[in-house]
Design a protein around this motif. Sequence first.
Motif, PDB file in Angstrom:
ATOM      1  N   MET A 178       0.848  -1.180   0.000  1.00  0.00           N
ATOM      2  CA  MET A 178       0.000   0.000   0.000  1.00  0.00           C
ATOM      3  C   MET A 178       0.894   1.244   0.000  1.00  0.00           C
ATOM      4  O   MET A 178       1.805   1.371   0.810  1.00  0.00           O
ATOM      5  CB  MET A 178      -0.919  -0.013   1.231  1.00  0.00           C
ATOM      6  CG  MET A 178      -1.781   1.236   1.344  1.00  0.00           C
ATOM      7  SD  MET A 178      -2.773   1.271   2.848  1.00  0.00           S
ATOM      8  CE  MET A 178      -4.072   0.161   2.412  1.00  0.00           C
ATOM      9  N   ALA A 179       0.642   2.155  -0.916  1.00  0.00           N
ATOM     10  CA  ALA A 179       1.435   3.379  -1.021  1.00  0.00           C
ATOM     11  C   ALA A 179       1.111   4.320   0.135  1.00  0.00           C
ATOM     12  O   ALA A 179      -0.045   4.458   0.529  1.00  0.00           O
ATOM     13  CB  ALA A 179       1.163   4.059  -2.348  1.00  0.00           C
ATOM     14  N   LYS A 180       2.135   4.922   0.654  1.00  0.00           N
ATOM     15  CA  LYS A 180       1.946   5.893   1.734  1.00  0.00           C
ATOM     16  C   LYS A 180       1.899   7.296   1.149  1.00  0.00           C
ATOM     17  O   LYS A 180       2.534   7.581   0.150  1.00  0.00           O
ATOM     18  CB  LYS A 180       3.083   5.781   2.743  1.00  0.00           C
ATOM     19  CG  LYS A 180       3.120   4.458   3.473  1.00  0.00           C
ATOM     20  CD  LYS A 180       3.947   4.599   4.727  1.00  0.00           C
ATOM     21  CE  LYS A 180       3.975   3.315   5.506  1.00  0.00           C
ATOM     22  NZ  LYS A 180       2.793   3.086   6.288  1.00  0.00           N
ATOM     23  N   THR A 181       1.173   8.148   1.798  1.00  0.00           N
ATOM     24  CA  THR A 181       1.120   9.531   1.349  1.00  0.00           C
ATOM     25  C   THR A 181       2.399  10.244   1.770  1.00  0.00           C
ATOM     26  O   THR A 181       3.125   9.784   2.659  1.00  0.00           O
ATOM     27  CB  THR A 181      -0.089  10.274   1.956  1.00  0.00           C
ATOM     28  OG1 THR A 181       0.108  10.401   3.370  1.00  0.00           O
ATOM     29  CG2 THR A 181      -1.385   9.562   1.660  1.00  0.00           C
ATOM     30  N   LEU A 182       2.668  11.354   1.131  1.00  0.00           N
ATOM     31  CA  LEU A 182       3.852  12.140   1.462  1.00  0.00           C
ATOM     32  C   LEU A 182       3.839  12.540   2.934  1.00  0.00           C
ATOM     33  O   LEU A 182       4.869  12.499   3.608  1.00  0.00           O
ATOM     34  CB  LEU A 182       3.921  13.376   0.561  1.00  0.00           C
ATOM     35  CG  LEU A 182       5.134  14.267   0.709  1.00  0.00           C
ATOM     36  CD1 LEU A 182       6.428  13.485   0.499  1.00  0.00           C
ATOM     37  CD2 LEU A 182       5.067  15.416  -0.278  1.00  0.00           C
ATOM     38  N   THR A 183       2.687  12.884   3.450  1.00  0.00           N
ATOM     39  CA  THR A 183       2.565  13.272   4.861  1.00  0.00           C
ATOM     40  C   THR A 183       2.940  12.109   5.771  1.00  0.00           C
ATOM     41  O   THR A 183       3.640  12.303   6.774  1.00  0.00           O
ATOM     42  CB  THR A 183       1.130  13.744   5.161  1.00  0.00           C
ATOM     43  OG1 THR A 183       0.824  14.835   4.299  1.00  0.00           O
ATOM     44  CG2 THR A 183       0.971  14.168   6.600  1.00  0.00           C
ATOM     45  N   GLU A 184       2.495  10.908   5.427  1.00  0.00           N
ATOM     46  CA  GLU A 184       2.824   9.736   6.243  1.00  0.00           C
ATOM     47  C   GLU A 184       4.318   9.429   6.205  1.00  0.00           C
ATOM     48  O   GLU A 184       4.919   9.095   7.228  1.00  0.00           O
ATOM     49  CB  GLU A 184       2.039   8.521   5.755  1.00  0.00           C
ATOM     50  CG  GLU A 184       0.545   8.598   6.032  1.00  0.00           C
ATOM     51  CD  GLU A 184      -0.226   7.484   5.366  1.00  0.00           C
ATOM     52  OE1 GLU A 184      -1.176   6.984   6.002  1.00  0.00           O
ATOM     53  OE2 GLU A 184       0.103   7.107   4.223  1.00  0.00           O
ATOM     54  N   ILE A 185       4.921   9.582   5.025  1.00  0.00           N
ATOM     55  CA  ILE A 185       6.354   9.321   4.888  1.00  0.00           C
ATOM     56  C   ILE A 185       7.153  10.340   5.691  1.00  0.00           C
ATOM     57  O   ILE A 185       8.096   9.981   6.408  1.00  0.00           O
ATOM     58  CB  ILE A 185       6.757   9.333   3.395  1.00  0.00           C
ATOM     59  CG1 ILE A 185       6.113   8.137   2.679  1.00  0.00           C
ATOM     60  CG2 ILE A 185       8.270   9.317   3.238  1.00  0.00           C
ATOM     61  CD1 ILE A 185       6.218   8.191   1.182  1.00  0.00           C
ATOM     62  N   ARG A 186       6.767  11.605   5.595  1.00  0.00           N
ATOM     63  CA  ARG A 186       7.460  12.638   6.378  1.00  0.00           C
ATOM     64  C   ARG A 186       7.321  12.374   7.866  1.00  0.00           C
ATOM     65  O   ARG A 186       8.274  12.516   8.629  1.00  0.00           O
ATOM     66  CB  ARG A 186       6.906  14.020   6.047  1.00  0.00           C
ATOM     67  CG  ARG A 186       7.393  14.556   4.735  1.00  0.00           C
ATOM     68  CD  ARG A 186       6.849  15.937   4.502  1.00  0.00           C
ATOM     69  NE  ARG A 186       7.350  16.478   3.246  1.00  0.00           N
ATOM     70  CZ  ARG A 186       6.768  17.427   2.563  1.00  0.00           C
ATOM     71  NH1 ARG A 186       5.642  17.974   2.993  1.00  0.00           N
ATOM     72  NH2 ARG A 186       7.280  17.860   1.433  1.00  0.00           N
ATOM     73  N   SER A 187       6.136  12.018   8.292  1.00  0.00           N
ATOM     74  CA  SER A 187       5.896  11.751   9.705  1.00  0.00           C
ATOM     75  C   SER A 187       6.755  10.588  10.186  1.00  0.00           C
ATOM     76  O   SER A 187       7.354  10.655  11.270  1.00  0.00           O
ATOM     77  CB  SER A 187       4.410  11.458   9.931  1.00  0.00           C
ATOM     78  OG  SER A 187       4.176  11.150  11.280  1.00  0.00           O
ATOM     79  N   LEU A 188       6.826   9.530   9.394  1.00  0.00           N
ATOM     80  CA  LEU A 188       7.640   8.368   9.756  1.00  0.00           C
ATOM     81  C   LEU A 188       9.116   8.754   9.846  1.00  0.00           C
ATOM     82  O   LEU A 188       9.810   8.400  10.806  1.00  0.00           O
ATOM     83  CB  LEU A 188       7.446   7.256   8.733  1.00  0.00           C
ATOM     84  CG  LEU A 188       8.232   5.968   8.974  1.00  0.00           C
ATOM     85  CD1 LEU A 188       7.841   5.360  10.312  1.00  0.00           C
ATOM     86  CD2 LEU A 188       7.986   4.995   7.842  1.00  0.00           C
ATOM     87  N   ALA A 189       9.595   9.508   8.856  1.00  0.00           N
ATOM     88  CA  ALA A 189      11.002   9.936   8.867  1.00  0.00           C
ATOM     89  C   ALA A 189      11.288  10.826  10.078  1.00  0.00           C
ATOM     90  O   ALA A 189      12.315  10.669  10.746  1.00  0.00           O
ATOM     91  CB  ALA A 189      11.338  10.669   7.571  1.00  0.00           C
TER      92      ALA A 189
END
Length: 85
Positions: free
Chosen positions: A1-12
């Motif tokens: 499942m692709a993550k949104t840019l917001t989710e990726i930033r939050s994870l990083a």
Amino acid sequence: MAKTLTEIRSLARSHTRTALNVLVGIMRSKDATPAARVSAANAILDRGWGKAPQAIENGGDGALELVHRIERVIVHPENSNGESL
């Protein structure tokens, strides 16, 4: 499942403290190469203070002077008589 840019930033960003601790560890390590220590130190400074401004040379005697011009033109529509408002 692709993550949104917001989710990726939050994870990083959730790993920020660990990543910074790793950079500090490399910077302070006597076993790390001088290049690795300098690279880690620069990364820490960039994140804390931002990147240092860089002068742009124009090939002459000094830094290239950048001139920005903003021009605002206001056009008035003509009324039914052909006269400007």
